[in-house]
Design a protein around this motif. Structure first.
Motif, short mmCIF file in Angstrom:
data_model
loop_
_atom_site.label_atom_id
_atom_site.label_comp_id
_atom_site.label_asym_id
_atom_site.label_seq_id
_atom_site.Cartn_x
_atom_site.Cartn_y
_atom_site.Cartn_z
N ALA A 148 72.96 38.54 104.03
CA ALA A 148 73.51 37.12 103.61
C ALA A 148 74.88 37.23 104.33
CB ALA A 148 73.96 37.37 101.87
N TRP A 149 75.54 38.30 104.63
CA TRP A 149 76.86 38.38 105.31
C TRP A 149 76.35 37.98 106.83
CZ3 TRP A 149 81.87 40.60 105.15
CH2 TRP A 149 82.43 40.87 103.68
N HIS A 150 75.39 38.61 107.24
CA HIS A 150 74.82 38.17 108.75
C HIS A 150 74.67 36.80 108.86
CE1 HIS A 150 71.99 37.84 111.88
NE2 HIS A 150 72.86 38.57 112.60
N ARG A 151 73.87 36.34 107.80
CA ARG A 151 73.39 34.59 107.77
C ARG A 151 74.70 33.88 107.76
NH1 ARG A 151 71.25 32.67 110.92
NH2 ARG A 151 70.33 34.46 110.96
N LEU A 152 75.35 34.03 106.77
CA LEU A 152 76.60 33.23 106.59
C LEU A 152 77.59 33.45 107.68
CD1 LEU A 152 76.89 33.53 102.84
CD2 LEU A 152 76.07 31.52 104.06
N LEU A 153 77.88 34.49 108.31
CA LEU A 153 78.70 34.67 109.53
C LEU A 153 78.19 34.53 110.96
CD1 LEU A 153 80.89 37.33 107.81
CD2 LEU A 153 81.63 34.83 108.02
N PHE A 154 76.82 34.10 110.84
CA PHE A 154 76.10 34.13 112.26
C PHE A 154 77.01 33.40 113.20
CE2 PHE A 154 72.80 32.37 114.78
CZ PHE A 154 72.08 33.43 115.43
N ARG A 155 77.05 33.89 114.41
CA ARG A 155 77.62 33.38 115.58
C ARG A 155 79.17 32.89 115.29
NH1 ARG A 155 73.43 30.50 119.23
NH2 ARG A 155 71.94 31.49 118.88
N SER A 156 79.66 33.73 114.24
CA SER A 156 81.34 33.46 114.21
C SER A 156 82.19 34.56 115.03
CB SER A 156 81.53 33.48 112.61
OG SER A 156 81.42 34.94 112.36
N GLY A 157 81.38 35.40 115.59
CA GLY A 157 82.12 36.29 116.43
C GLY A 157 82.55 37.57 115.58
N ARG A 158 82.12 37.88 114.45
CA ARG A 158 82.48 38.81 113.51
C ARG A 158 81.46 39.91 113.30
NH1 ARG A 158 86.57 36.45 109.56
NH2 ARG A 158 87.11 34.60 110.34
N ARG A 159 80.79 40.13 114.49
CA ARG A 159 79.74 41.02 114.31
C ARG A 159 80.19 42.64 113.89
NH1 ARG A 159 75.71 40.17 118.67
NH2 ARG A 159 74.97 38.74 117.26
N GLU A 160 80.96 43.06 114.51
CA GLU A 160 81.85 44.28 114.12
C GLU A 160 82.29 44.45 112.72
OE1 GLU A 160 84.75 47.43 116.23
OE2 GLU A 160 84.67 45.44 117.04
N GLN A 161 82.83 43.37 112.10
CA GLN A 161 83.21 43.27 110.84
C GLN A 161 81.79 43.17 109.94
OE1 GLN A 161 85.22 39.84 109.60
NE2 GLN A 161 86.03 40.65 107.62
N ILE A 162 80.87 42.48 110.32
CA ILE A 162 79.57 42.54 109.22
C ILE A 162 79.05 43.95 109.48
CG2 ILE A 162 77.39 41.82 109.39
CD1 ILE A 162 78.48 39.18 110.78
N ILE A 163 79.20 44.76 110.72
CA ILE A 163 78.38 45.95 110.64
C ILE A 163 79.36 46.98 109.79
CG2 ILE A 163 77.94 47.90 111.96
CD1 ILE A 163 77.15 45.78 114.17
N GLY A 164 80.82 47.01 109.87
CA GLY A 164 81.50 47.77 108.99
C GLY A 164 81.29 47.46 107.59
#
Length: 156
Positions: A76-92
């Motif tokens: 859900a986080w990945h989908r909602l923050l997709f292409r927001s430049g927050r991949r590192e935060q999502i992974i953490g």
């Protein structure tokens, strides 16, 4: 011929893909357990369950619910923050959710073992089997890999 080094962006993509693949395995397990627990409540045998079994069942359902929420949250986080430049935060965050979700899944599976064992054997054998399964999950899923990680860190 050696592989070229990956840059930070490629590493993050690979890390996220690996994490999501791992979560698919855990999600399947928690969803099957959750379905089993839901079905149990509507059986003829459950009507005759002791107060202990009913409370244990509800606690185990809640543990499975928490595990499902935590293991599904990274998608859900990945989908909602997709292409927001927050991949590192999502992974953490996803890594912390996955670890907590696995802990709740281990607790839910242990609860399910105690519940089934209490119906089949009752008494101290159910608790003993639950303890054995809980220790088994704890060692196999957490203690052993953490020990390997710790030993590897000391060698560096």
């Amino acid at each position: 011929m050696s592989e070229p080094e990956e840059d930070d962006s490629e590493r993050l993509v690979r890390n996220l893909n690996e994490l999501l693949q791992e979560l698919r395995v855990a999600q399947a397990g928690v969803q099957i357990l959750f379905a089993f627990l839901l079905a149990v409540a509507f059986t003829e045998v459950f009507r005759d369950a002791s107060a202990f079994q009913r409370v244990l069942h509800l606690v185990t359902v809640m543990l499975a619910t928490g595990a499902a929420a935590l293991l599904i949250a990274p998608a859900a986080w990945h989908r909602l923050l997709f292409r927001s430049g927050r991949r590192e935060q999502i992974i953490g965050v996803a890594n912390r959710f996955a670890t907590a979700g696995l802990a709740l899944l281990a607790a839910a599976m242990t609860g399910a073992v105690v519940l089934v064992a209490d119906v089949v054997l009752s008494g101290p054998w159910a608790v003993l089997l639950g303890a054995v399964s809980g220790v088994f999950y704890g060692v196999l899923w957490f203690a052993w890999p953490l020990r390997i990680r710790s030993a590897r860190g000391r060698r560096r």
